[in-house]
Scaffold this motif. Structure first.
Motif, PDB file in Angstrom:
ATOM      1  N   GLU A  60       0.842  -1.191   0.000  1.00  0.00           N
ATOM      2  CA  GLU A  60       0.000   0.000   0.000  1.00  0.00           C
ATOM      3  C   GLU A  60       0.880   1.245   0.000  1.00  0.00           C
ATOM      4  OE1 GLU A  60      -2.101  -0.777   3.693  1.00  0.00           O
ATOM      5  OE2 GLU A  60      -3.739  -1.746   2.604  1.00  0.00           O
ATOM      6  N   ASN A  61       0.306   2.342  -0.482  1.00  0.00           N
ATOM      7  CA  ASN A  61       0.992   3.647  -0.442  1.00  0.00           C
ATOM      8  C   ASN A  61       2.419   3.566  -0.983  1.00  0.00           C
ATOM      9  OD1 ASN A  61      -1.306   4.768   0.976  1.00  0.00           O
ATOM     10  ND2 ASN A  61      -0.530   3.684   2.777  1.00  0.00           N
ATOM     11  N   PHE A  62       2.615   2.798  -2.048  1.00  0.00           N
ATOM     12  CA  PHE A  62       3.963   2.614  -2.575  1.00  0.00           C
ATOM     13  C   PHE A  62       4.291   3.653  -3.651  1.00  0.00           C
ATOM     14  CE2 PHE A  62       1.067  -0.522  -4.411  1.00  0.00           C
ATOM     15  CZ  PHE A  62       1.142  -0.236  -5.768  1.00  0.00           C
ATOM     16  N   THR A  63       5.592   3.930  -3.781  1.00  0.00           N
ATOM     17  CA  THR A  63       6.078   4.885  -4.764  1.00  0.00           C
ATOM     18  C   THR A  63       5.988   4.295  -6.172  1.00  0.00           C
ATOM     19  OG1 THR A  63       8.337   4.092  -4.371  1.00  0.00           O
ATOM     20  CG2 THR A  63       7.626   6.039  -3.118  1.00  0.00           C
ATOM     21  N   ASP A  64       6.013   5.174  -7.182  1.00  0.00           N
ATOM     22  CA  ASP A  64       5.886   4.727  -8.574  1.00  0.00           C
ATOM     23  C   ASP A  64       6.998   3.788  -9.009  1.00  0.00           C
ATOM     24  OD1 ASP A  64       3.551   6.181  -8.896  1.00  0.00           O
ATOM     25  OD2 ASP A  64       4.547   7.896  -9.849  1.00  0.00           O
ATOM     26  N   ASP A  65       8.159   3.869  -8.357  1.00  0.00           N
ATOM     27  CA  ASP A  65       9.287   3.021  -8.736  1.00  0.00           C
ATOM     28  C   ASP A  65       9.302   1.677  -7.998  1.00  0.00           C
ATOM     29  OD1 ASP A  65       9.929   4.117  -6.249  1.00  0.00           O
ATOM     30  OD2 ASP A  65      12.067   4.281  -6.706  1.00  0.00           O
ATOM     31  N   PHE A  66       8.258   1.388  -7.229  1.00  0.00           N
ATOM     32  CA  PHE A  66       8.230   0.139  -6.461  1.00  0.00           C
ATOM     33  C   PHE A  66       8.246  -1.086  -7.378  1.00  0.00           C
ATOM     34  CE2 PHE A  66       5.485  -3.303  -4.744  1.00  0.00           C
ATOM     35  CZ  PHE A  66       6.420  -3.817  -3.871  1.00  0.00           C
ATOM     36  N   ALA A  67       9.116  -2.042  -7.047  1.00  0.00           N
ATOM     37  CA  ALA A  67       9.181  -3.350  -7.701  1.00  0.00           C
ATOM     38  C   ALA A  67       9.786  -4.321  -6.701  1.00  0.00           C
ATOM     39  CB  ALA A  67      10.027  -3.301  -8.965  1.00  0.00           C
ATOM     40  N   THR A  68       9.423  -5.595  -6.813  1.00  0.00           N
ATOM     41  CA  THR A  68       9.904  -6.577  -5.846  1.00  0.00           C
ATOM     42  C   THR A  68      10.101  -7.947  -6.493  1.00  0.00           C
ATOM     43  OG1 THR A  68       9.505  -7.523  -3.647  1.00  0.00           O
ATOM     44  CG2 THR A  68       7.573  -7.212  -5.050  1.00  0.00           C
ATOM     45  N   TRP A  69      11.061  -8.671  -5.959  1.00  0.00           N
ATOM     46  CA  TRP A  69      11.213 -10.087  -6.274  1.00  0.00           C
ATOM     47  C   TRP A  69      10.181 -10.835  -5.434  1.00  0.00           C
ATOM     48  CZ3 TRP A  69      14.477 -11.046 -10.128  1.00  0.00           C
ATOM     49  CH2 TRP A  69      15.545 -10.171 -10.352  1.00  0.00           C
ATOM     50  N   VAL A  70       9.577 -11.864  -5.999  1.00  0.00           N
ATOM     51  CA  VAL A  70       8.613 -12.705  -5.282  1.00  0.00           C
ATOM     52  C   VAL A  70       9.097 -14.143  -5.413  1.00  0.00           C
ATOM     53  CG1 VAL A  70       6.206 -13.365  -5.044  1.00  0.00           C
ATOM     54  CG2 VAL A  70       6.772 -11.152  -6.073  1.00  0.00           C
ATOM     55  N   LEU A  71       9.268 -14.822  -4.281  1.00  0.00           N
ATOM     56  CA  LEU A  71       9.720 -16.207  -4.284  1.00  0.00           C
ATOM     57  C   LEU A  71       8.636 -17.076  -3.665  1.00  0.00           C
ATOM     58  CD1 LEU A  71      12.235 -14.172  -3.650  1.00  0.00           C
ATOM     59  CD2 LEU A  71      13.488 -16.303  -3.525  1.00  0.00           C
ATOM     60  N   PHE A  72       8.037 -17.958  -4.466  1.00  0.00           N
ATOM     61  CA  PHE A  72       7.077 -18.949  -3.988  1.00  0.00           C
ATOM     62  C   PHE A  72       7.825 -20.259  -3.835  1.00  0.00           C
ATOM     63  CE2 PHE A  72       4.372 -16.041  -6.431  1.00  0.00           C
ATOM     64  CZ  PHE A  72       3.354 -15.805  -5.526  1.00  0.00           C
ATOM     65  N   TYR A  73       7.526 -21.010  -2.771  1.00  0.00           N
ATOM     66  CA  TYR A  73       8.230 -22.273  -2.564  1.00  0.00           C
ATOM     67  C   TYR A  73       7.374 -23.214  -1.722  1.00  0.00           C
ATOM     68  CZ  TYR A  73       9.115 -20.673   2.146  1.00  0.00           C
ATOM     69  OH  TYR A  73       8.951 -20.239   3.426  1.00  0.00           O
ATOM     70  N   GLY A  74       7.770 -24.476  -1.733  1.00  0.00           N
ATOM     71  CA  GLY A  74       7.151 -25.467  -0.869  1.00  0.00           C
ATOM     72  C   GLY A  74       5.800 -25.960  -1.380  1.00  0.00           C
ATOM     73  N   PRO A  75       5.133 -26.747  -0.551  1.00  0.00           N
ATOM     74  CA  PRO A  75       3.887 -27.378  -0.970  1.00  0.00           C
ATOM     75  C   PRO A  75       2.687 -26.426  -0.886  1.00  0.00           C
ATOM     76  CG  PRO A  75       4.372 -27.967   1.294  1.00  0.00           C
ATOM     77  CD  PRO A  75       5.545 -27.166   0.792  1.00  0.00           C
ATOM     78  N   VAL A  76       1.628 -26.768  -1.616  1.00  0.00           N
ATOM     79  CA  VAL A  76       0.362 -26.060  -1.479  1.00  0.00           C
ATOM     80  C   VAL A  76      -0.069 -26.159  -0.017  1.00  0.00           C
ATOM     81  CG1 VAL A  76      -2.083 -26.125  -2.112  1.00  0.00           C
ATOM     82  CG2 VAL A  76      -0.328 -26.420  -3.875  1.00  0.00           C
ATOM     83  N   GLY A  77      -0.500 -25.045   0.550  1.00  0.00           N
ATOM     84  CA  GLY A  77      -0.865 -25.002   1.974  1.00  0.00           C
ATOM     85  C   GLY A  77       0.271 -24.499   2.836  1.00  0.00           C
ATOM     86  N   GLY A  78       1.478 -24.413   2.275  1.00  0.00           N
ATOM     87  CA  GLY A  78       2.625 -23.901   3.021  1.00  0.00           C
ATOM     88  C   GLY A  78       3.312 -24.951   3.869  1.00  0.00           C
ATOM     89  N   GLU A  79       4.491 -24.604   4.317  1.00  0.00           N
ATOM     90  CA  GLU A  79       5.246 -25.474   5.193  1.00  0.00           C
ATOM     91  C   GLU A  79       4.782 -25.265   6.624  1.00  0.00           C
ATOM     92  OE1 GLU A  79       9.423 -24.820   4.542  1.00  0.00           O
ATOM     93  OE2 GLU A  79       9.352 -25.848   2.614  1.00  0.00           O
ATOM     94  N   LYS A  80       4.850 -26.268   7.414  1.00  0.00           N
ATOM     95  CA  LYS A  80       4.460 -26.166   8.823  1.00  0.00           C
ATOM     96  C   LYS A  80       5.558 -25.495   9.618  1.00  0.00           C
ATOM     97  CE  LYS A  80       0.692 -28.394   8.112  1.00  0.00           C
ATOM     98  NZ  LYS A  80      -0.294 -27.573   7.465  1.00  0.00           N
ATOM     99  N   LYS A  81       5.154 -24.642  10.546  1.00  0.00           N
ATOM    100  CA  LYS A  81       6.106 -23.973  11.418  1.00  0.00           C
ATOM    101  C   LYS A  81       6.696 -24.988  12.384  1.00  0.00           C
ATOM    102  CE  LYS A  81       6.401 -20.092  14.595  1.00  0.00           C
ATOM    103  NZ  LYS A  81       5.678 -19.013  15.232  1.00  0.00           N
ATOM    104  N   ARG A  82       7.999 -24.973  12.533  1.00  0.00           N
ATOM    105  CA  ARG A  82       8.670 -25.876  13.472  1.00  0.00           C
ATOM    106  C   ARG A  82       8.478 -25.354  14.881  1.00  0.00           C
ATOM    107  NH1 ARG A  82      14.392 -27.254  10.569  1.00  0.00           N
ATOM    108  NH2 ARG A  82      13.489 -28.196   8.731  1.00  0.00           N
ATOM    109  N   SER A  83       8.206 -26.257  15.818  1.00  0.00           N
ATOM    110  CA  SER A  83       8.019 -25.810  17.206  1.00  0.00           C
ATOM    111  C   SER A  83       9.271 -25.987  18.022  1.00  0.00           C
ATOM    112  CB  SER A  83       6.890 -26.583  17.850  1.00  0.00           C
ATOM    113  OG  SER A  83       6.923 -27.945  17.551  1.00  0.00           O
TER     114      SER A  83
END
Length: 110
Positions: free
Chosen positions: A87-110
């Protein structure tokens, strides 16, 4: 796909795609995209865990019930299924996006 992608090359691929994001690398469960929304971030929650590494620009990032400022070089993690957006980002905003792991996400280690 190349194993080394510069911001310049990612921007060129993005512009050629005519979209606000384009995949620039894929290996196993890892998919790397370059994302540059146009004035409004219309993302919906994703079915896999994701990481953003801000390439350029500043603004605020809403991740679930938290919001904070971001700047180039920042690392932002979003668990699968979580509402999030830039939100409220500047016109020059750009980002790398990294998707990984299984559908549903990885489980948090306790």
């Amino acid at each position: 796909m190349d194993q080394e992608i510069s911001i310049h090359n990612a921007t060129t691929l993005l512009n050629a795609s005519g979209c606000v994001f384009t995949e620039v690398f894929k290996h196993g469960t890892l998919s790397v995209e370059f994302y540059k929304p146009n004035k409004v971030d219309l993302q919906q929650p994703h079915d896999r865990d994701e990481v953003y590494v801000v390439a350029s620009g500043t603004g605020t990032f809403k991740n679930g019930d938290k919001t904070w400022a971001f700047k180039p070089g920042d690392f932002l993690f979003v668990p699968a299924g979580t509402e999030h957006r830039f939100e409220n980002f500047t016109d020059d905003f750009a980002t790398w996006v990294l998707f990984y792991g299984p559908v549903g996400g990885e489980k948090k280690r306790s």
